[in-house]
Design a protein around this motif. Structure first.
Motif, mmCIF file in Angstrom:
data_model
loop_
_atom_site.group_PDB
_atom_site.id
_atom_site.type_symbol
_atom_site.label_atom_id
_atom_site.label_comp_id
_atom_site.label_asym_id
_atom_site.label_seq_id
_atom_site.Cartn_x
_atom_site.Cartn_y
_atom_site.Cartn_z
ATOM 1 N N SER A 50 -15.999 -3.447 8.049
ATOM 2 C CA SER A 50 -15.221 -2.346 8.610
ATOM 3 C C SER A 50 -15.859 -1.003 8.262
ATOM 4 O O SER A 50 -15.967 -0.113 9.108
ATOM 5 N N ASP A 109 0.829 -1.200 0.000
ATOM 6 C CA ASP A 109 0.000 0.000 0.000
ATOM 7 C C ASP A 109 0.874 1.265 0.000
ATOM 8 O O ASP A 109 2.088 1.188 -0.036
ATOM 9 N N LEU A 144 -8.741 -1.755 7.651
ATOM 10 C CA LEU A 144 -8.718 -2.264 6.276
ATOM 11 C C LEU A 144 -8.403 -3.764 6.312
ATOM 12 O O LEU A 144 -7.350 -4.217 5.849
ATOM 13 N N SER A 197 -7.296 -3.702 12.422
ATOM 14 C CA SER A 197 -7.146 -2.904 11.205
ATOM 15 C C SER A 197 -8.472 -2.377 10.674
ATOM 16 O O SER A 197 -9.452 -3.116 10.611
ATOM 17 N N SER A 250 -9.424 -4.176 -2.449
ATOM 18 C CA SER A 250 -9.943 -4.051 -1.074
ATOM 19 C C SER A 250 -9.989 -2.594 -0.628
ATOM 20 O O SER A 250 -10.973 -2.140 -0.042
ATOM 21 N N VAL A 251 -8.913 -1.870 -0.893
ATOM 22 C CA VAL A 251 -8.868 -0.462 -0.494
ATOM 23 C C VAL A 251 -9.931 0.325 -1.256
ATOM 24 O O VAL A 251 -10.606 1.203 -0.689
ATOM 25 N N ILE A 292 -14.279 -5.951 4.303
ATOM 26 C CA ILE A 292 -14.121 -4.499 4.208
ATOM 27 C C ILE A 292 -15.465 -3.801 4.439
ATOM 28 O O ILE A 292 -15.528 -2.744 5.086
ATOM 29 N N VAL A 321 -3.517 -5.948 3.332
ATOM 30 C CA VAL A 321 -4.899 -5.647 2.947
ATOM 31 C C VAL A 321 -5.268 -6.512 1.739
ATOM 32 O O VAL A 321 -5.786 -7.611 1.897
ATOM 33 N N LYS A 365 -4.236 3.014 8.553
ATOM 34 C CA LYS A 365 -4.243 1.778 9.359
ATOM 35 C C LYS A 365 -3.643 2.034 10.738
ATOM 36 O O LYS A 365 -4.194 1.623 11.769
ATOM 37 N N PHE A 394 -13.325 -0.149 0.219
ATOM 38 C CA PHE A 394 -13.490 0.702 1.404
ATOM 39 C C PHE A 394 -13.875 2.124 1.009
ATOM 40 O O PHE A 394 -14.828 2.702 1.526
ATOM 41 N N GLY A 396 -8.504 -6.533 4.781
ATOM 42 C CA GLY A 396 -8.621 -7.262 3.521
ATOM 43 C C GLY A 396 -8.252 -8.726 3.672
ATOM 44 O O GLY A 396 -7.659 -9.130 4.679
ATOM 45 N N VAL A 428 -2.161 5.199 3.034
ATOM 46 C CA VAL A 428 -3.028 4.096 3.478
ATOM 47 C C VAL A 428 -2.488 3.510 4.784
ATOM 48 O O VAL A 428 -3.242 3.173 5.702
#
Lengths: 437, 437
Positions: free
Chosen positions: B158, A115, A270, A268, B118-119, B155, A297, A123, B122, A272, A119
């Protein structure tokens, strides 16, 4: 092979080099001859440009192109999907994390690569707030280094908004006085991106802990330039990029450090599938993996990541203490050369003089006419454009630093490949540009 | 150059090919000869492996290695920092986003490439919740496709936790019935990663809108395999990866689509400096950029991103409708071959028969002994290991698909480089393995 023997076009065609210049050039040659890291320059692809922007994008390590070509042609092109296992792709984030760990004073199993820095700030700050609030729900403030690189501040605001906290900007040096019972987390840059000021990591960390809060350090401008000592100083969490002094390539993956003691409570924002205890179980319920893996993630960007891995090989036999010693010598020498060469009042260093407060860059403000005591003169003003034009001309003459608005010239010194003769030349060309400007 | 003329070691040394097999092999040769996409295979680095795992990692496009070598050696190695501007690095996320956009039915300026899927899930889910809650604060539910690829579910949990919402799992087909006044956002996979089922994007989107909610589509298993039509169907937000049918390379950057109408209200939970209106102003206050740029976060991973850009060139003259037509022909043909070759009861397709419900993969369950009506037989059981062992043997014999626990064999069909003769061979080898197993 010192660059001091290569006169620039300007120097060759310009005024004769005076005795003072000659003395500094001689000194540079001596310093280069005695430099224990001198041979490392050959591990990078460099030309006769004086590249003082390694604090923004590190130069290309020679190990990268052949390794990346093999990753692409063989691992992706021939093995394809099998490489996730057979070429070690799946475990690359932890494996490379351990390589970075050594450079920032962290034992294995605490750093994961992947990441962007932004990002990872998210986290780290969210997870740190969650840990802090287990200690007391009243901890609802996030202190942020007020001179922070902007993304840290923006992301901290988002983290605060999403965890019911408030962000309080505070000067990094004032953190010990500002941290208190309501502080959840403190987010500080180890080295200020603009001034090059090195903040007191051990003292600040201790003060934050004394107040019962957690600290997140942003190491973007310190990792690879000086010893960090995360484990030794009991840092809670840290993040950093790998494309500056670590030479990982443009936008190379960033990293996240979570101290072993915090890993079981690292929660977290995130989560993933790569952070799952059994990612290929494809369970609908999330069960976090243990250790550094919990900071992962999604699927890691393998090309950038394995380029970084190759780039890190250059560090295998380099003590970070040697890097620090050379970094201070380079910045000291640059400041001396600037003082001797540049006409009085034309630039002012905003980088601290004390070694304990200096990272591996020098930031020079190009003074406005008034400030410089030269009314109406110069053309180098505090307005955007003045310092920017100076940097453009420097780049044209083969000295690459960068410009930060409104009036800052930044010069980064990468001890692995920057020599003293280059430093002398950079100061000399800067003086020429300012004198002619 | 049909692979049908290359007998496998097994076929060459095994039992004689019967008339039924010959008929299907002949049919495959005819289909290959008439295939308008046949020439595209030469744009990829392939060997005589039957690669049916492009739904996990696409094959290497031949355009990538020379382009990436130039990015590394010249753009990074020679131009260094100057490449952010001179080589177009800074604007790569939007530029490449526009290339992806065409393939998913989006007009320019709505897709940005970067980060992992994944990011991006989110970002999309949180931003969609925020837009929905502007319509009514009572919207506090996130419906998630209950068979989703796990990371989307993790995700979404979250995102829900951080926005005060609750996640409700619901079968993708039941979304129209389940969506209601409390629904903020619906997150659905366009094609199910396990079964290959294609969900009804137009109908589901319309139903979600009728309930006043927003929909986020995950296009990982549809982009590059079939027309998506984001703009045409009024989709709100979408995400996807680029390493499957788009062949961007392992862990290549993902993308985020935000429909133009939503862009002014897109309120990112990851407001990194790359999404700032004036990123180099280095302001301490966050002011979001307009357009797709607002979906960016940190510094983009240039090596992976420019490899992706080169990989996308192969699509320049390819109508996605041709890809869809061939995809359906390939999966139809595979199902027919499997039906003819594989001993009865040994596998059962869980991929829908109807074209309107099928993506570009076929998933076969390896039946347990009891289910197959072969008590005590086979060694291919529903336990983990049975189907896994079958896939291991297929790979050993040059037919690469993948295995998903507990008992699913997945075969992905990439119309740009997969031919009908390969499909016939894959089914034939599968039958051999199951017969011998």
């Amino acid at each position: 092979m010192s660059d001091a023997t290569i006169p620039t076009a300007e120097a060759a065609g310009g005024e004769p080099i005076g005795p003072e210049r000659t003395a500094l050039a001689d000194e540079a040659a001596g310093l280069d001859a005695a430099d224990p890291l001198r041979a490392k320059r050959a591990a990078f692809t460099l030309d006769d440009t004086v590249y003082l922007d390694g604090n923004s994008l590190g130069a290309l390590p020679r190990a990268v192109p052949p390794r990346l070509a093999d990753v692409v042609a063989r691992e992706w092109g021939e093995l394809r999907i099998r490489s996730w296992e057979e070429s070690g792709w799946w475990t690359a984030p932890e494996r490379i994390g351990d390589r970075v760990a050594r450079l920032i004073g962290a034992g294995p199993g605490q750093v994961v690569v992947g990441d962007s820095t932004s990002v990872n700030v998210f986290k780290a700050v969210v997870a740190a707030v969650r840990i802090a609030q287990q200690r007391g729900a009243h901890r609802d403030q996030i202190l942020v280094d007020e001179a922070t690189f902007p993304t840290d501040g923006y992301i901290a605001e988002s983290a605060a908004r999403m965890t019911g906290c408030t962000v309080l900007p505070v000067a990094a040096g004032d953190v010990p006085a500002a941290v208190g019972a309501r502080t959840a987390v403190v987010l500080v840059n180890h080295v200020d991106y603009r001034t090059g000021r090195l903040h007191d990591l051990p003292g600040t960390t201790a003060a934050v802990h004394a107040a019962g809060a957690l600290v997140v350090w942003d190491l973007c401008h310190s990792a690879g330039a000086l010893p960090v000592g995360l484990d030794a100083h009991g840092v809670d969490l840290a993040v950093g990029c790998t494309y500056k002094y670590l030479n990982g390539g443009p936008g190379a993956p960033a990293y996240l450090y979570v101290a072993r003691a915090h890993q079981p409570r690292f929660d977290s924002p995130l989560p993933g599938w790569n952070s799952h205890a059994d990612p290929f179980g494809m369970a609908s319920a999330y069960t976090p993996a243990g250790g550094a893996v919990r900071g992962r993630v999604g699927t890691p960007d393998i090309l950038s990541m394995l380029a970084l891995e190759a780039a890190l090989e250059v560090w295998d036999d380099v003590p970070i203490e040697d890097v620090r010693a050379k970094s201070l010598a380079l910045t000291d020498f640059f400041l001396r050369c600037v003082e001797r060469y540049v006409p009085a009042g034309r630039v002012r260093s905003i980088t601290p003089t004390a070694h304990a407060e200096r990272g591996s860059q020098v930031a020079l403000r190009c003074a406005a006419a008034g400030e410089a005591g030269e009314p109406g003169g110069a053309g180098v003003t505090a307005e955007a454009g003045g310092a920017g034009e100076v940097m453009t001309e420097l780049v044209r003459r083969g000295v690459v630093g960068d410009f930060r608005r409104p009036d800052v010239l930044r010069f980064g010194f990468t001890p692995l490949y920057t020599g003293f003769a280059e430093v002398e030349r950079a100061a000399r060309v800067l003086a020429d540009v300012l004198r002619e400007g």
